[in-house]
Enzyme design. Sequence first.
Site, short mmCIF file in Angstrom:
data_model
loop_
_atom_site.label_atom_id
_atom_site.label_comp_id
_atom_site.label_asym_id
_atom_site.label_seq_id
_atom_site.Cartn_x
_atom_site.Cartn_y
_atom_site.Cartn_z
N VAL A 125 30.77 43.68 45.06
CA VAL A 125 29.70 44.37 45.77
C VAL A 125 28.36 43.76 45.36
O VAL A 125 28.28 42.96 44.42
CB VAL A 125 29.69 45.88 45.48
CG1 VAL A 125 31.00 46.52 45.93
CG2 VAL A 125 29.46 46.16 43.99
N SER A 179 32.60 31.32 42.03
CA SER A 179 31.89 30.30 42.81
C SER A 179 32.84 29.60 43.77
O SER A 179 34.02 29.39 43.46
CB SER A 179 31.26 29.26 41.88
OG SER A 179 30.58 28.28 42.64
N LYS A 237 27.64 31.37 35.16
CA LYS A 237 27.54 31.33 36.62
C LYS A 237 26.08 31.19 37.06
O LYS A 237 25.77 30.47 38.03
CB LYS A 237 28.15 32.60 37.21
CG LYS A 237 27.99 32.75 38.73
CD LYS A 237 28.60 31.58 39.51
CE LYS A 237 28.79 31.88 40.99
NZ LYS A 237 27.59 32.26 41.71
N HIS A 240 25.15 27.66 36.49
CA HIS A 240 25.83 26.90 37.56
C HIS A 240 24.97 26.90 38.82
O HIS A 240 24.74 25.87 39.45
CB HIS A 240 27.20 27.50 37.85
CG HIS A 240 27.80 27.11 39.16
ND1 HIS A 240 27.39 27.67 40.37
CD2 HIS A 240 28.77 26.23 39.49
CE1 HIS A 240 28.08 27.13 41.36
NE2 HIS A 240 28.92 26.25 40.86
N ASN A 241 24.49 28.08 39.20
CA ASN A 241 23.67 28.18 40.41
C ASN A 241 22.34 27.44 40.26
O ASN A 241 21.84 26.85 41.23
CB ASN A 241 23.42 29.65 40.76
CG ASN A 241 24.66 30.31 41.33
OD1 ASN A 241 25.78 29.82 41.19
ND2 ASN A 241 24.48 31.45 41.96
N GLU A 244 23.08 23.95 40.77
CA GLU A 244 23.32 23.80 42.21
C GLU A 244 22.00 23.61 42.96
O GLU A 244 21.89 22.73 43.84
CB GLU A 244 24.06 25.03 42.72
CG GLU A 244 24.34 25.07 44.20
CD GLU A 244 24.97 26.39 44.61
OE1 GLU A 244 24.51 26.98 45.62
OE2 GLU A 244 25.91 26.85 43.93
#
Length: 552
Positions: A125, A179, A237, A240-241, A244
Amino acid sequence: MKADSMGNADSGAVKANSAAKADFGMIGLGVMGQNLVLNLVDHGITVVAFDPWPEARERFFGGVVAREQTRAQREGQAHEQTQEQGQGQGQWQKEARGCAAILRANSINELVSSLQRPRRIMLMVKAGAPVDALLEQLTRVLESGDIIIDGGNSHFRDTQRRAEMLTAKGLHYLGVGVSGGEAGARYGPSLMAGGHSDAWRAVEPILNAIAARAEEVDGGKPCCGLLGPDGAGHFVKMVHNGIEYADMELIAEAYAVMRVAPGMGPEELSRVFYEWNQGDLNSYLIGITAEILDKQDHDTGRPMVDVVLDQAGQKGTGLWTVQEALALGVAVPTIAAAVFARNISSDRAARIATAARFGAEAGARVGAGAGVGAEIGAEAGTGSAAIAVNEIREALFASKICAYAQGLAMIRKAAAEYRWDTPLGEVAMVWQGGCIIRAHFLNLIKEAYDRRPDLENLILDPYFAAAIDEAQQSWRKVIAGAELAGIPVPAFSSALAYFDSYRCAHGPANLLQAQRDYFGAHTYERVDRPGVFHTDWHVTGKTVQSSRVDEK
Protein backbone atom coordinates in the site's frame (compact mmCIF):
# COMPACT_ATOMS: atom_id res chain seq x y z
CA MET A 1 -14.16 7.56 -1.49
CA LYS A 2 -14.02 5.84 1.89
CA ALA A 3 -12.42 2.55 2.78
CA ASP A 4 -14.72 -0.44 3.09
CA SER A 5 -15.97 -0.80 6.63
CA MET A 6 -15.51 -4.55 6.28
CA GLY A 7 -11.77 -3.87 6.33
CA ASN A 8 -11.88 -2.84 9.99
CA ALA A 9 -10.67 -5.48 12.39
CA ASP A 10 -12.41 -6.46 15.61
CA SER A 11 -10.43 -6.61 18.82
CA GLY A 12 -9.14 -9.94 20.06
CA ALA A 13 -7.04 -12.61 18.36
CA VAL A 14 -8.57 -14.55 15.52
CA LYS A 15 -8.85 -18.24 16.32
CA ALA A 16 -7.73 -20.85 13.87
CA ASN A 17 -10.38 -22.76 11.98
CA SER A 18 -10.43 -26.21 10.46
CA ALA A 19 -10.49 -25.04 6.82
CA ALA A 20 -7.39 -25.27 4.60
CA LYS A 21 -5.03 -22.40 5.32
CA ALA A 22 -3.20 -20.12 2.92
CA ASP A 23 0.59 -19.82 3.00
CA PHE A 24 0.74 -16.06 2.51
CA GLY A 25 -1.45 -12.98 2.83
CA MET A 26 -1.41 -9.91 0.59
CA ILE A 27 -3.02 -6.58 1.49
CA GLY A 28 -3.06 -4.09 -1.37
CA LEU A 29 -4.13 -5.12 -4.86
CA GLY A 30 -2.76 -2.27 -6.94
CA VAL A 31 -0.41 -2.94 -9.83
CA MET A 32 2.46 -4.18 -7.66
CA GLY A 33 0.34 -6.15 -5.20
CA GLN A 34 -1.70 -8.01 -7.80
CA ASN A 35 1.39 -8.94 -9.82
CA LEU A 36 3.15 -10.24 -6.72
CA VAL A 37 0.09 -12.39 -5.97
CA LEU A 38 0.23 -13.91 -9.46
CA ASN A 39 3.98 -14.46 -9.08
CA LEU A 40 3.43 -16.25 -5.77
CA VAL A 41 0.75 -18.46 -7.28
CA ASP A 42 3.05 -19.32 -10.19
CA HIS A 43 5.39 -20.81 -7.59
CA GLY A 44 2.77 -22.96 -5.90
CA ILE A 45 2.15 -20.62 -2.96
CA THR A 46 -1.46 -20.30 -1.82
CA VAL A 47 -2.32 -16.65 -1.25
CA VAL A 48 -5.23 -14.98 0.49
CA ALA A 49 -5.66 -11.48 -0.92
CA PHE A 50 -7.44 -8.38 0.35
CA ASP A 51 -7.69 -4.69 -0.45
CA PRO A 52 -9.47 -2.13 1.78
CA TRP A 53 -11.15 -0.65 -1.32
CA PRO A 54 -14.08 -2.73 -2.66
CA GLU A 55 -13.41 -1.46 -6.20
CA ALA A 56 -9.84 -2.78 -6.08
CA ARG A 57 -11.04 -6.18 -4.88
CA GLU A 58 -13.59 -6.42 -7.65
CA ARG A 59 -11.10 -5.29 -10.26
CA PHE A 60 -8.66 -7.99 -9.14
CA PHE A 61 -10.94 -10.95 -8.53
CA GLY A 62 -13.43 -10.13 -11.28
CA GLY A 63 -10.90 -9.12 -13.90
CA VAL A 64 -7.25 -9.96 -13.29
CA VAL A 65 -7.81 -13.37 -11.74
CA ALA A 66 -10.35 -14.35 -14.38
CA ARG A 67 -7.98 -13.40 -17.19
CA GLU A 68 -5.12 -15.22 -15.49
CA GLN A 69 -7.26 -18.32 -15.08
CA THR A 70 -8.10 -18.31 -18.78
CA ARG A 71 -4.45 -17.85 -19.69
CA ALA A 72 -3.35 -20.62 -17.36
CA GLN A 73 -5.91 -23.01 -18.80
CA ARG A 74 -4.80 -22.16 -22.34
CA GLU A 75 -1.14 -22.66 -21.47
CA GLY A 76 -1.98 -25.86 -19.63
CA GLN A 77 -3.71 -27.30 -22.67
CA ALA A 78 -0.77 -26.36 -24.87
CA HIS A 79 1.63 -27.91 -22.38
CA GLU A 80 -0.30 -31.17 -22.26
CA GLN A 81 0.45 -31.60 -25.96
CA THR A 82 4.18 -31.75 -25.19
CA GLN A 83 4.04 -33.79 -21.99
CA GLU A 84 6.64 -36.19 -23.29
CA GLN A 85 9.18 -33.47 -22.57
CA GLY A 86 9.05 -32.26 -18.99
CA GLN A 87 5.78 -33.92 -17.92
CA GLY A 88 6.34 -33.34 -14.22
CA GLN A 89 7.19 -29.68 -14.66
CA GLY A 90 4.14 -29.07 -16.83
CA GLN A 91 1.82 -30.61 -14.25
CA TRP A 92 3.48 -28.58 -11.47
CA GLN A 93 2.99 -25.33 -13.40
CA LYS A 94 -0.61 -26.19 -14.16
CA GLU A 95 -1.37 -26.90 -10.52
CA ALA A 96 0.61 -23.89 -9.28
CA ARG A 97 -1.22 -21.49 -11.56
CA GLY A 98 -4.66 -22.74 -10.70
CA CYS A 99 -6.60 -19.76 -9.39
CA ALA A 100 -7.99 -21.86 -6.57
CA ALA A 101 -4.64 -21.01 -4.98
CA ILE A 102 -5.84 -17.38 -4.66
CA LEU A 103 -8.33 -17.00 -1.84
CA ARG A 104 -10.51 -13.95 -1.55
CA ALA A 105 -10.82 -12.05 1.72
CA ASN A 106 -13.38 -9.29 2.19
CA SER A 107 -12.05 -8.11 5.55
CA ILE A 108 -8.87 -8.15 7.56
CA ASN A 109 -10.46 -10.63 9.96
CA GLU A 110 -11.21 -12.96 7.07
CA LEU A 111 -7.66 -12.65 5.74
CA VAL A 112 -6.10 -13.34 9.13
CA SER A 113 -8.33 -16.32 9.82
CA SER A 114 -7.41 -17.82 6.43
CA LEU A 115 -3.68 -18.01 7.16
CA GLN A 116 -1.60 -20.76 8.70
CA ARG A 117 0.70 -19.82 11.55
CA PRO A 118 2.97 -18.06 11.82
CA ARG A 119 0.91 -15.76 9.66
CA ARG A 120 2.89 -14.04 6.90
CA ILE A 121 1.18 -10.89 5.62
CA MET A 122 2.62 -8.50 3.06
CA LEU A 123 1.46 -4.90 2.75
CA MET A 124 1.64 -3.34 -0.71
CA VAL A 125 0.00 0.00 0.00
CA LYS A 126 1.02 3.64 -0.24
CA ALA A 127 3.77 4.59 2.20
CA GLY A 128 3.00 6.69 5.25
CA ALA A 129 -0.35 6.93 7.02
CA PRO A 130 -2.00 3.99 5.15
CA VAL A 131 0.66 1.63 6.51
CA ASP A 132 0.18 2.87 10.08
CA ALA A 133 -3.61 2.54 9.75
CA LEU A 134 -3.33 -1.08 8.61
CA LEU A 135 -0.85 -1.91 11.35
CA GLU A 136 -3.25 -0.55 13.94
CA GLN A 137 -5.94 -2.93 12.67
CA LEU A 138 -3.64 -5.92 12.27
CA THR A 139 -2.15 -5.66 15.76
CA ARG A 140 -5.63 -6.18 17.22
CA VAL A 141 -6.03 -9.59 15.62
CA LEU A 142 -2.58 -11.07 15.07
CA GLU A 143 -0.84 -13.32 17.57
CA SER A 144 2.68 -13.51 18.93
CA GLY A 145 5.17 -14.66 16.33
CA ASP A 146 3.12 -13.53 13.31
CA ILE A 147 5.01 -11.62 10.62
CA ILE A 148 4.11 -8.42 8.77
CA ILE A 149 6.08 -7.48 5.66
CA ASP A 150 5.99 -3.90 4.38
CA GLY A 151 6.80 -4.09 0.67
CA GLY A 152 6.08 -0.45 -0.12
CA ASN A 153 8.46 2.49 -0.47
CA SER A 154 8.39 3.34 3.23
CA HIS A 155 11.01 5.64 4.70
CA PHE A 156 13.52 3.56 6.63
CA ARG A 157 12.99 5.65 9.79
CA ASP A 158 9.30 4.75 9.72
CA THR A 159 10.31 1.11 9.38
CA GLN A 160 12.61 1.40 12.39
CA ARG A 161 9.81 2.94 14.44
CA ARG A 162 7.26 0.32 13.38
CA ALA A 163 9.64 -2.57 14.00
CA GLU A 164 10.24 -1.38 17.56
CA MET A 165 6.52 -0.93 18.17
CA LEU A 166 5.58 -4.36 16.83
CA THR A 167 8.42 -6.13 18.63
CA ALA A 168 6.97 -4.84 21.89
CA LYS A 169 3.69 -6.54 20.91
CA GLY A 170 5.39 -9.85 20.13
CA LEU A 171 5.08 -9.44 16.35
CA HIS A 172 7.78 -9.50 13.69
CA TYR A 173 8.14 -6.72 11.12
CA LEU A 174 10.17 -6.89 7.92
CA GLY A 175 10.75 -3.85 5.73
CA VAL A 176 11.32 -5.18 2.21
CA GLY A 177 12.24 -2.95 -0.70
CA VAL A 178 10.71 -4.28 -3.91
CA SER A 179 12.25 -3.14 -7.19
CA GLY A 180 11.46 -3.98 -10.79
CA GLY A 181 8.14 -2.30 -11.47
CA GLU A 182 5.11 -4.16 -12.76
CA ALA A 183 7.08 -6.71 -14.80
CA GLY A 184 9.49 -7.35 -11.94
CA ALA A 185 6.67 -7.97 -9.48
CA ARG A 186 5.06 -10.39 -11.92
CA TYR A 187 8.09 -12.38 -13.03
CA GLY A 188 10.84 -11.73 -10.49
CA PRO A 189 11.68 -8.58 -8.50
CA SER A 190 14.76 -7.63 -6.55
CA LEU A 191 13.93 -7.92 -2.83
CA MET A 192 15.92 -6.00 -0.19
CA ALA A 193 14.90 -7.08 3.30
CA GLY A 194 15.52 -5.65 6.74
CA GLY A 195 14.35 -7.16 10.01
CA HIS A 196 14.87 -9.90 12.56
CA SER A 197 16.61 -13.06 11.36
CA ASP A 198 13.89 -15.31 12.87
CA ALA A 199 11.22 -13.58 10.79
CA TRP A 200 13.44 -13.73 7.73
CA ARG A 201 13.88 -17.49 8.04
CA ALA A 202 10.10 -17.91 8.08
CA VAL A 203 9.62 -16.00 4.80
CA GLU A 204 12.92 -16.60 3.01
CA PRO A 205 11.83 -19.69 1.03
CA ILE A 206 8.77 -17.86 -0.30
CA LEU A 207 10.61 -14.64 -1.20
CA ASN A 208 13.48 -16.58 -2.75
CA ALA A 209 10.98 -18.43 -4.93
CA ILE A 210 9.48 -15.29 -6.44
CA ALA A 211 12.67 -13.20 -6.72
CA ALA A 212 14.67 -12.57 -9.87
CA ARG A 213 17.82 -14.59 -10.41
CA ALA A 214 21.40 -13.33 -10.67
CA GLU A 215 22.44 -15.60 -13.53
CA GLU A 216 26.13 -14.80 -13.13
CA VAL A 217 26.18 -15.83 -9.45
CA ASP A 218 26.16 -19.51 -8.43
CA GLY A 219 24.11 -20.52 -11.45
CA GLY A 220 21.22 -18.19 -10.68
CA LYS A 221 21.15 -17.08 -7.05
CA PRO A 222 17.92 -15.32 -5.95
CA CYS A 223 18.20 -11.52 -5.96
CA CYS A 224 16.84 -11.46 -2.47
CA GLY A 225 18.53 -11.09 0.88
CA LEU A 226 18.41 -9.94 4.48
CA LEU A 227 20.62 -6.85 4.53
CA GLY A 228 20.40 -6.02 8.22
CA PRO A 229 17.86 -5.40 11.00
CA ASP A 230 14.85 -3.02 11.12
CA GLY A 231 15.17 -0.33 8.41
CA ALA A 232 18.19 -1.71 6.51
CA GLY A 233 16.18 -3.11 3.61
CA HIS A 234 14.20 0.07 3.02
CA PHE A 235 17.39 2.14 3.34
CA VAL A 236 19.10 0.06 0.65
CA LYS A 237 16.00 0.39 -1.56
CA MET A 238 16.06 4.17 -1.04
CA VAL A 239 19.70 4.34 -2.12
CA HIS A 240 18.93 2.03 -5.05
CA ASN A 241 16.37 4.60 -6.19
CA GLY A 242 18.87 7.42 -5.72
CA ILE A 243 21.37 5.59 -7.93
CA GLU A 244 18.53 5.01 -10.39
CA TYR A 245 17.98 8.77 -10.59
CA ALA A 246 21.69 9.30 -11.27
CA ASP A 247 21.94 6.48 -13.83
CA MET A 248 18.94 7.80 -15.78
CA GLU A 249 20.22 11.38 -15.75
CA LEU A 250 23.65 10.28 -16.95
CA ILE A 251 22.09 8.38 -19.85
CA ALA A 252 19.92 11.39 -20.68
CA GLU A 253 22.98 13.65 -20.70
CA ALA A 254 24.88 11.29 -23.00
CA TYR A 255 21.83 11.33 -25.28
CA ALA A 256 21.73 15.16 -25.16
CA VAL A 257 25.41 15.51 -26.09
CA MET A 258 25.10 13.06 -28.99
CA ARG A 259 22.08 14.88 -30.40
CA VAL A 260 24.22 18.02 -30.66
CA ALA A 261 27.67 16.54 -31.16
CA PRO A 262 27.92 14.47 -33.37
CA GLY A 263 24.36 15.55 -34.19
CA MET A 264 22.57 12.18 -34.25
CA GLY A 265 18.86 11.55 -34.61
CA PRO A 266 16.86 9.12 -32.42
CA GLU A 267 17.05 6.19 -34.83
CA GLU A 268 20.83 6.43 -35.08
CA LEU A 269 21.09 6.90 -31.34
CA SER A 270 19.02 3.77 -30.83
CA ARG A 271 21.69 1.80 -32.68
CA VAL A 272 24.42 3.40 -30.55
CA PHE A 273 22.69 2.45 -27.28
CA TYR A 274 22.02 -1.04 -28.61
CA GLU A 275 25.73 -1.43 -29.33
CA TRP A 276 26.65 -0.06 -25.90
CA ASN A 277 24.32 -2.61 -24.34
CA GLN A 278 26.52 -5.39 -25.73
CA GLY A 279 29.56 -4.24 -23.75
CA ASP A 280 30.53 -2.94 -20.31
CA LEU A 281 27.49 -0.62 -20.18
CA ASN A 282 25.11 -3.56 -20.49
CA SER A 283 22.11 -2.79 -18.28
CA TYR A 284 18.34 -2.65 -18.17
CA LEU A 285 18.31 1.15 -18.51
CA ILE A 286 20.63 1.20 -21.55
CA GLY A 287 18.51 -1.53 -23.14
CA ILE A 288 15.21 0.29 -22.73
CA THR A 289 16.83 3.52 -23.94
CA ALA A 290 17.72 1.81 -27.22
CA GLU A 291 14.15 0.56 -27.51
CA ILE A 292 12.57 3.95 -26.70
CA LEU A 293 14.69 5.77 -29.28
CA ASP A 294 13.62 3.30 -31.98
CA LYS A 295 9.88 3.94 -31.54
CA GLN A 296 7.73 6.25 -33.68
CA ASP A 297 4.57 8.08 -32.68
CA HIS A 298 1.47 6.62 -34.36
CA ASP A 299 -0.27 10.00 -34.66
CA THR A 300 2.53 12.15 -36.07
CA GLY A 301 5.08 9.72 -37.44
CA ARG A 302 7.76 11.54 -35.46
CA PRO A 303 10.24 9.77 -33.18
CA MET A 304 8.28 8.98 -30.02
CA VAL A 305 10.93 10.57 -27.79
CA ASP A 306 10.44 13.89 -29.60
CA VAL A 307 6.74 14.09 -28.71
CA VAL A 308 7.32 13.43 -24.99
CA LEU A 309 7.34 16.67 -22.97
CA ASP A 310 10.72 17.35 -21.34
CA GLN A 311 9.41 17.43 -17.77
CA ALA A 312 10.56 14.61 -15.48
CA GLY A 313 8.46 13.48 -12.53
CA GLN A 314 9.63 12.02 -9.23
CA LYS A 315 8.09 10.31 -6.23
CA GLY A 316 10.47 11.40 -3.48
CA THR A 317 12.97 8.59 -2.89
CA GLY A 318 15.71 10.53 -4.69
CA LEU A 319 15.05 13.46 -2.38
CA TRP A 320 15.17 11.14 0.63
CA THR A 321 18.54 9.78 -0.52
CA VAL A 322 20.05 13.26 -0.72
CA GLN A 323 18.57 14.29 2.64
CA GLU A 324 19.91 11.20 4.40
CA ALA A 325 23.32 11.59 2.75
CA LEU A 326 23.51 15.11 4.17
CA ALA A 327 22.51 13.80 7.61
CA LEU A 328 25.19 11.10 7.42
CA GLY A 329 27.85 13.46 6.07
CA VAL A 330 28.35 11.43 2.87
CA ALA A 331 28.94 13.10 -0.50
CA VAL A 332 26.45 11.99 -3.20
CA PRO A 333 26.77 14.90 -5.66
CA THR A 334 25.78 12.93 -8.76
CA ILE A 335 22.58 11.68 -7.14
CA ALA A 336 21.86 15.21 -5.94
CA ALA A 337 22.52 16.63 -9.41
CA ALA A 338 20.05 14.15 -10.88
CA VAL A 339 17.35 15.20 -8.40
CA PHE A 340 17.96 18.89 -9.08
CA ALA A 341 17.93 18.26 -12.84
CA ARG A 342 14.41 16.87 -12.50
CA ASN A 343 13.43 19.90 -10.45
CA ILE A 344 14.67 22.25 -13.16
CA SER A 345 12.97 20.20 -15.87
CA SER A 346 9.66 20.63 -14.04
CA ASP A 347 9.95 24.43 -14.15
CA ARG A 348 9.31 24.50 -17.88
CA ALA A 349 7.78 27.98 -18.02
CA ALA A 350 10.88 29.50 -16.44
CA ARG A 351 13.13 27.57 -18.83
CA ILE A 352 11.22 28.85 -21.84
CA ALA A 353 11.42 32.43 -20.57
CA THR A 354 15.14 32.12 -19.89
CA ALA A 355 15.76 30.61 -23.32
CA ALA A 356 13.99 33.60 -24.86
CA ARG A 357 16.35 35.94 -23.02
CA PHE A 358 19.68 34.13 -23.46
CA GLY A 359 19.02 31.99 -26.52
CA ALA A 360 17.97 28.38 -26.71
CA GLU A 361 21.00 27.41 -28.81
CA ALA A 362 23.62 28.47 -26.29
CA GLY A 363 26.34 26.46 -28.02
CA ALA A 364 26.14 28.57 -31.18
CA ARG A 365 26.50 31.75 -29.13
CA VAL A 366 29.22 30.51 -26.79
CA GLY A 367 31.36 28.91 -29.48
CA ALA A 368 30.91 31.42 -32.27
CA GLY A 369 33.87 33.59 -31.40
CA ALA A 370 36.40 30.86 -30.71
CA GLY A 371 35.13 28.40 -33.28
CA VAL A 372 34.10 25.90 -30.59
CA GLY A 373 30.49 25.83 -31.70
CA ALA A 374 31.49 24.62 -35.14
CA GLU A 375 34.00 22.09 -33.89
CA ILE A 376 31.82 20.54 -31.19
CA GLY A 377 29.45 19.09 -33.75
CA ALA A 378 32.07 18.09 -36.29
CA GLU A 379 32.91 14.56 -37.26
CA ALA A 380 35.39 12.91 -34.93
CA GLY A 381 38.92 13.91 -35.78
CA THR A 382 38.09 16.96 -37.90
CA GLY A 383 38.57 19.51 -35.14
CA SER A 384 40.43 19.79 -31.87
CA ALA A 385 37.17 19.89 -29.88
CA ALA A 386 35.25 17.22 -31.82
CA ILE A 387 33.63 14.59 -29.61
CA ALA A 388 33.52 10.96 -30.72
CA VAL A 389 30.75 8.55 -29.72
CA ASN A 390 33.24 6.25 -28.00
CA GLU A 391 34.48 9.16 -25.89
CA ILE A 392 30.92 9.78 -24.72
CA ARG A 393 30.60 6.07 -23.89
CA GLU A 394 33.78 6.22 -21.79
CA ALA A 395 32.57 9.37 -20.02
CA LEU A 396 29.24 7.69 -19.26
CA PHE A 397 30.92 4.58 -17.87
CA ALA A 398 33.27 6.56 -15.60
CA SER A 399 30.40 8.74 -14.36
CA LYS A 400 28.29 5.64 -13.71
CA ILE A 401 31.08 4.12 -11.60
CA CYS A 402 31.18 7.28 -9.48
CA ALA A 403 27.39 7.31 -9.05
CA TYR A 404 27.41 3.72 -7.76
CA ALA A 405 30.45 4.48 -5.60
CA GLN A 406 28.51 7.31 -3.94
CA GLY A 407 25.47 5.15 -3.21
CA LEU A 408 27.52 2.25 -1.85
CA ALA A 409 29.59 4.61 0.33
CA MET A 410 26.33 5.92 1.74
CA ILE A 411 25.13 2.40 2.60
CA ARG A 412 28.51 1.66 4.17
CA LYS A 413 28.26 4.75 6.39
CA ALA A 414 24.66 4.00 7.38
CA ALA A 415 25.51 0.39 8.24
CA ALA A 416 28.18 1.65 10.64
CA GLU A 417 25.92 4.37 12.04
CA TYR A 418 22.93 2.08 12.67
CA ARG A 419 24.91 -1.13 13.37
CA TRP A 420 23.34 -2.98 10.47
CA ASP A 421 26.42 -4.90 9.26
CA THR A 422 25.13 -4.68 5.68
CA PRO A 423 27.45 -6.60 3.31
CA LEU A 424 27.98 -4.49 0.19
CA GLY A 425 28.80 -7.54 -1.92
CA GLU A 426 25.38 -8.94 -1.02
CA VAL A 427 23.75 -5.61 -1.94
CA ALA A 428 25.38 -5.75 -5.38
CA MET A 429 24.19 -9.33 -5.83
CA VAL A 430 20.60 -8.46 -4.90
CA TRP A 431 20.68 -5.64 -7.47
CA GLN A 432 21.87 -7.89 -10.31
CA GLY A 433 18.41 -9.01 -11.38
CA GLY A 434 14.85 -7.77 -11.32
CA CYS A 435 15.56 -4.18 -10.29
CA ILE A 436 15.71 -1.05 -12.44
CA ILE A 437 19.48 -0.55 -12.03
CA ARG A 438 20.37 -4.14 -12.87
CA ALA A 439 23.55 -4.16 -14.89
CA HIS A 440 26.36 -6.47 -15.93
CA PHE A 441 28.95 -4.55 -13.97
CA LEU A 442 27.15 -5.22 -10.67
CA ASN A 443 28.75 -8.66 -10.79
CA LEU A 444 32.12 -6.88 -10.90
CA ILE A 445 31.04 -4.72 -7.95
CA LYS A 446 30.12 -7.87 -6.01
CA GLU A 447 33.54 -9.35 -6.78
CA ALA A 448 35.22 -6.13 -5.63
CA TYR A 449 33.54 -6.29 -2.21
CA ASP A 450 34.01 -10.04 -1.96
CA ARG A 451 37.74 -9.44 -2.37
CA ARG A 452 37.74 -6.56 0.11
CA PRO A 453 34.63 -6.31 2.30
CA ASP A 454 36.17 -3.24 3.96
CA LEU A 455 36.77 -1.45 0.62
CA GLU A 456 36.36 2.22 1.50
CA ASN A 457 35.28 3.38 -1.93
CA LEU A 458 34.49 1.51 -5.15
CA ILE A 459 36.84 3.71 -7.21
CA LEU A 460 39.77 2.22 -5.25
CA ASP A 461 39.10 -1.30 -6.50
CA PRO A 462 41.76 -2.25 -9.10
CA TYR A 463 39.23 -2.99 -11.88
CA PHE A 464 37.25 0.21 -11.46
CA ALA A 465 40.37 2.32 -10.87
CA ALA A 466 41.78 1.02 -14.18
CA ALA A 467 38.47 1.75 -15.94
CA ILE A 468 38.56 5.35 -14.71
CA ASP A 469 42.21 5.70 -15.72
CA GLU A 470 41.31 4.59 -19.23
CA ALA A 471 38.30 6.91 -19.46
CA GLN A 472 39.74 10.06 -17.88
CA GLN A 473 40.84 11.87 -21.03
CA SER A 474 37.53 11.24 -22.80
CA TRP A 475 35.58 12.08 -19.64
CA ARG A 476 37.20 15.50 -19.31
CA LYS A 477 36.95 16.23 -23.03
CA VAL A 478 33.23 15.41 -23.20
CA ILE A 479 32.39 17.60 -20.20
CA ALA A 480 34.54 20.50 -21.40
CA GLY A 481 33.03 20.30 -24.89
CA ALA A 482 29.48 20.11 -23.55
CA GLU A 483 30.01 23.07 -21.24
CA LEU A 484 31.50 25.20 -24.04
CA ALA A 485 28.57 24.28 -26.27
CA GLY A 486 26.07 25.20 -23.56
CA ILE A 487 24.77 21.64 -23.12
CA PRO A 488 23.88 21.06 -19.44
CA VAL A 489 25.60 17.96 -18.08
CA PRO A 490 25.25 18.39 -14.29
CA ALA A 491 25.51 14.68 -13.48
CA PHE A 492 28.58 14.14 -15.69
CA SER A 493 30.23 17.22 -14.18
CA SER A 494 29.42 16.30 -10.58
CA ALA A 495 30.75 12.77 -11.07
CA LEU A 496 34.07 14.10 -12.36
CA ALA A 497 34.23 16.66 -9.54
CA TYR A 498 33.58 13.83 -7.05
CA PHE A 499 36.46 11.84 -8.49
CA ASP A 500 38.79 14.85 -8.58
CA SER A 501 37.89 15.76 -5.00
CA TYR A 502 38.68 12.26 -3.76
CA ARG A 503 42.02 12.12 -5.55
CA CYS A 504 43.01 15.56 -4.23
CA ALA A 505 45.42 14.99 -1.33
CA HIS A 506 45.50 18.69 -0.46
CA GLY A 507 42.28 20.60 -1.06
CA PRO A 508 41.16 24.17 -0.37
CA ALA A 509 39.29 23.33 2.85
CA ASN A 510 42.17 24.84 4.86
CA LEU A 511 40.99 28.26 3.71
CA LEU A 512 37.39 27.39 4.54
CA GLN A 513 38.32 26.35 8.06
CA ALA A 514 40.40 29.50 8.54
CA GLN A 515 37.39 31.57 7.45
CA ARG A 516 35.19 29.73 9.95
CA ASP A 517 37.69 30.38 12.72
CA TYR A 518 37.94 34.06 11.69
CA PHE A 519 34.24 34.91 11.92
CA GLY A 520 33.00 32.29 14.37
CA ALA A 521 35.96 31.01 16.40
CA HIS A 522 35.17 27.50 15.16
CA THR A 523 38.82 26.42 15.65
CA TYR A 524 41.02 24.29 13.38
CA GLU A 525 43.75 21.68 13.41
CA ARG A 526 47.31 22.34 12.25
CA VAL A 527 49.36 20.30 9.80
CA ASP A 528 52.52 20.45 11.94
CA ARG A 529 51.34 19.51 15.43
CA PRO A 530 48.42 17.77 17.16
CA GLY A 531 45.60 19.57 18.91
CA VAL A 532 42.75 22.01 18.27
CA PHE A 533 43.64 25.68 17.77
CA HIS A 534 42.15 29.15 17.50
CA THR A 535 43.74 32.32 16.15
CA ASP A 536 42.94 35.92 16.99
CA TRP A 537 42.81 37.06 13.36
CA HIS A 538 41.99 40.66 14.26
CA VAL A 539 45.34 41.63 15.83
CA THR A 540 47.29 44.45 14.27
CA GLY A 541 50.15 43.39 12.06
CA LYS A 542 50.91 40.50 9.74
CA THR A 543 51.94 37.84 12.26
CA VAL A 544 49.25 35.97 14.24
CA GLN A 545 49.51 33.50 17.08
CA SER A 546 47.77 30.11 17.35
CA SER A 547 46.40 29.16 20.76
CA ARG A 548 45.65 25.55 21.60
CA VAL A 549 42.14 25.30 23.01
CA ASP A 550 41.75 21.59 23.69
CA GLU A 551 44.11 21.59 26.66
CA LYS A 552 42.91 22.22 30.18
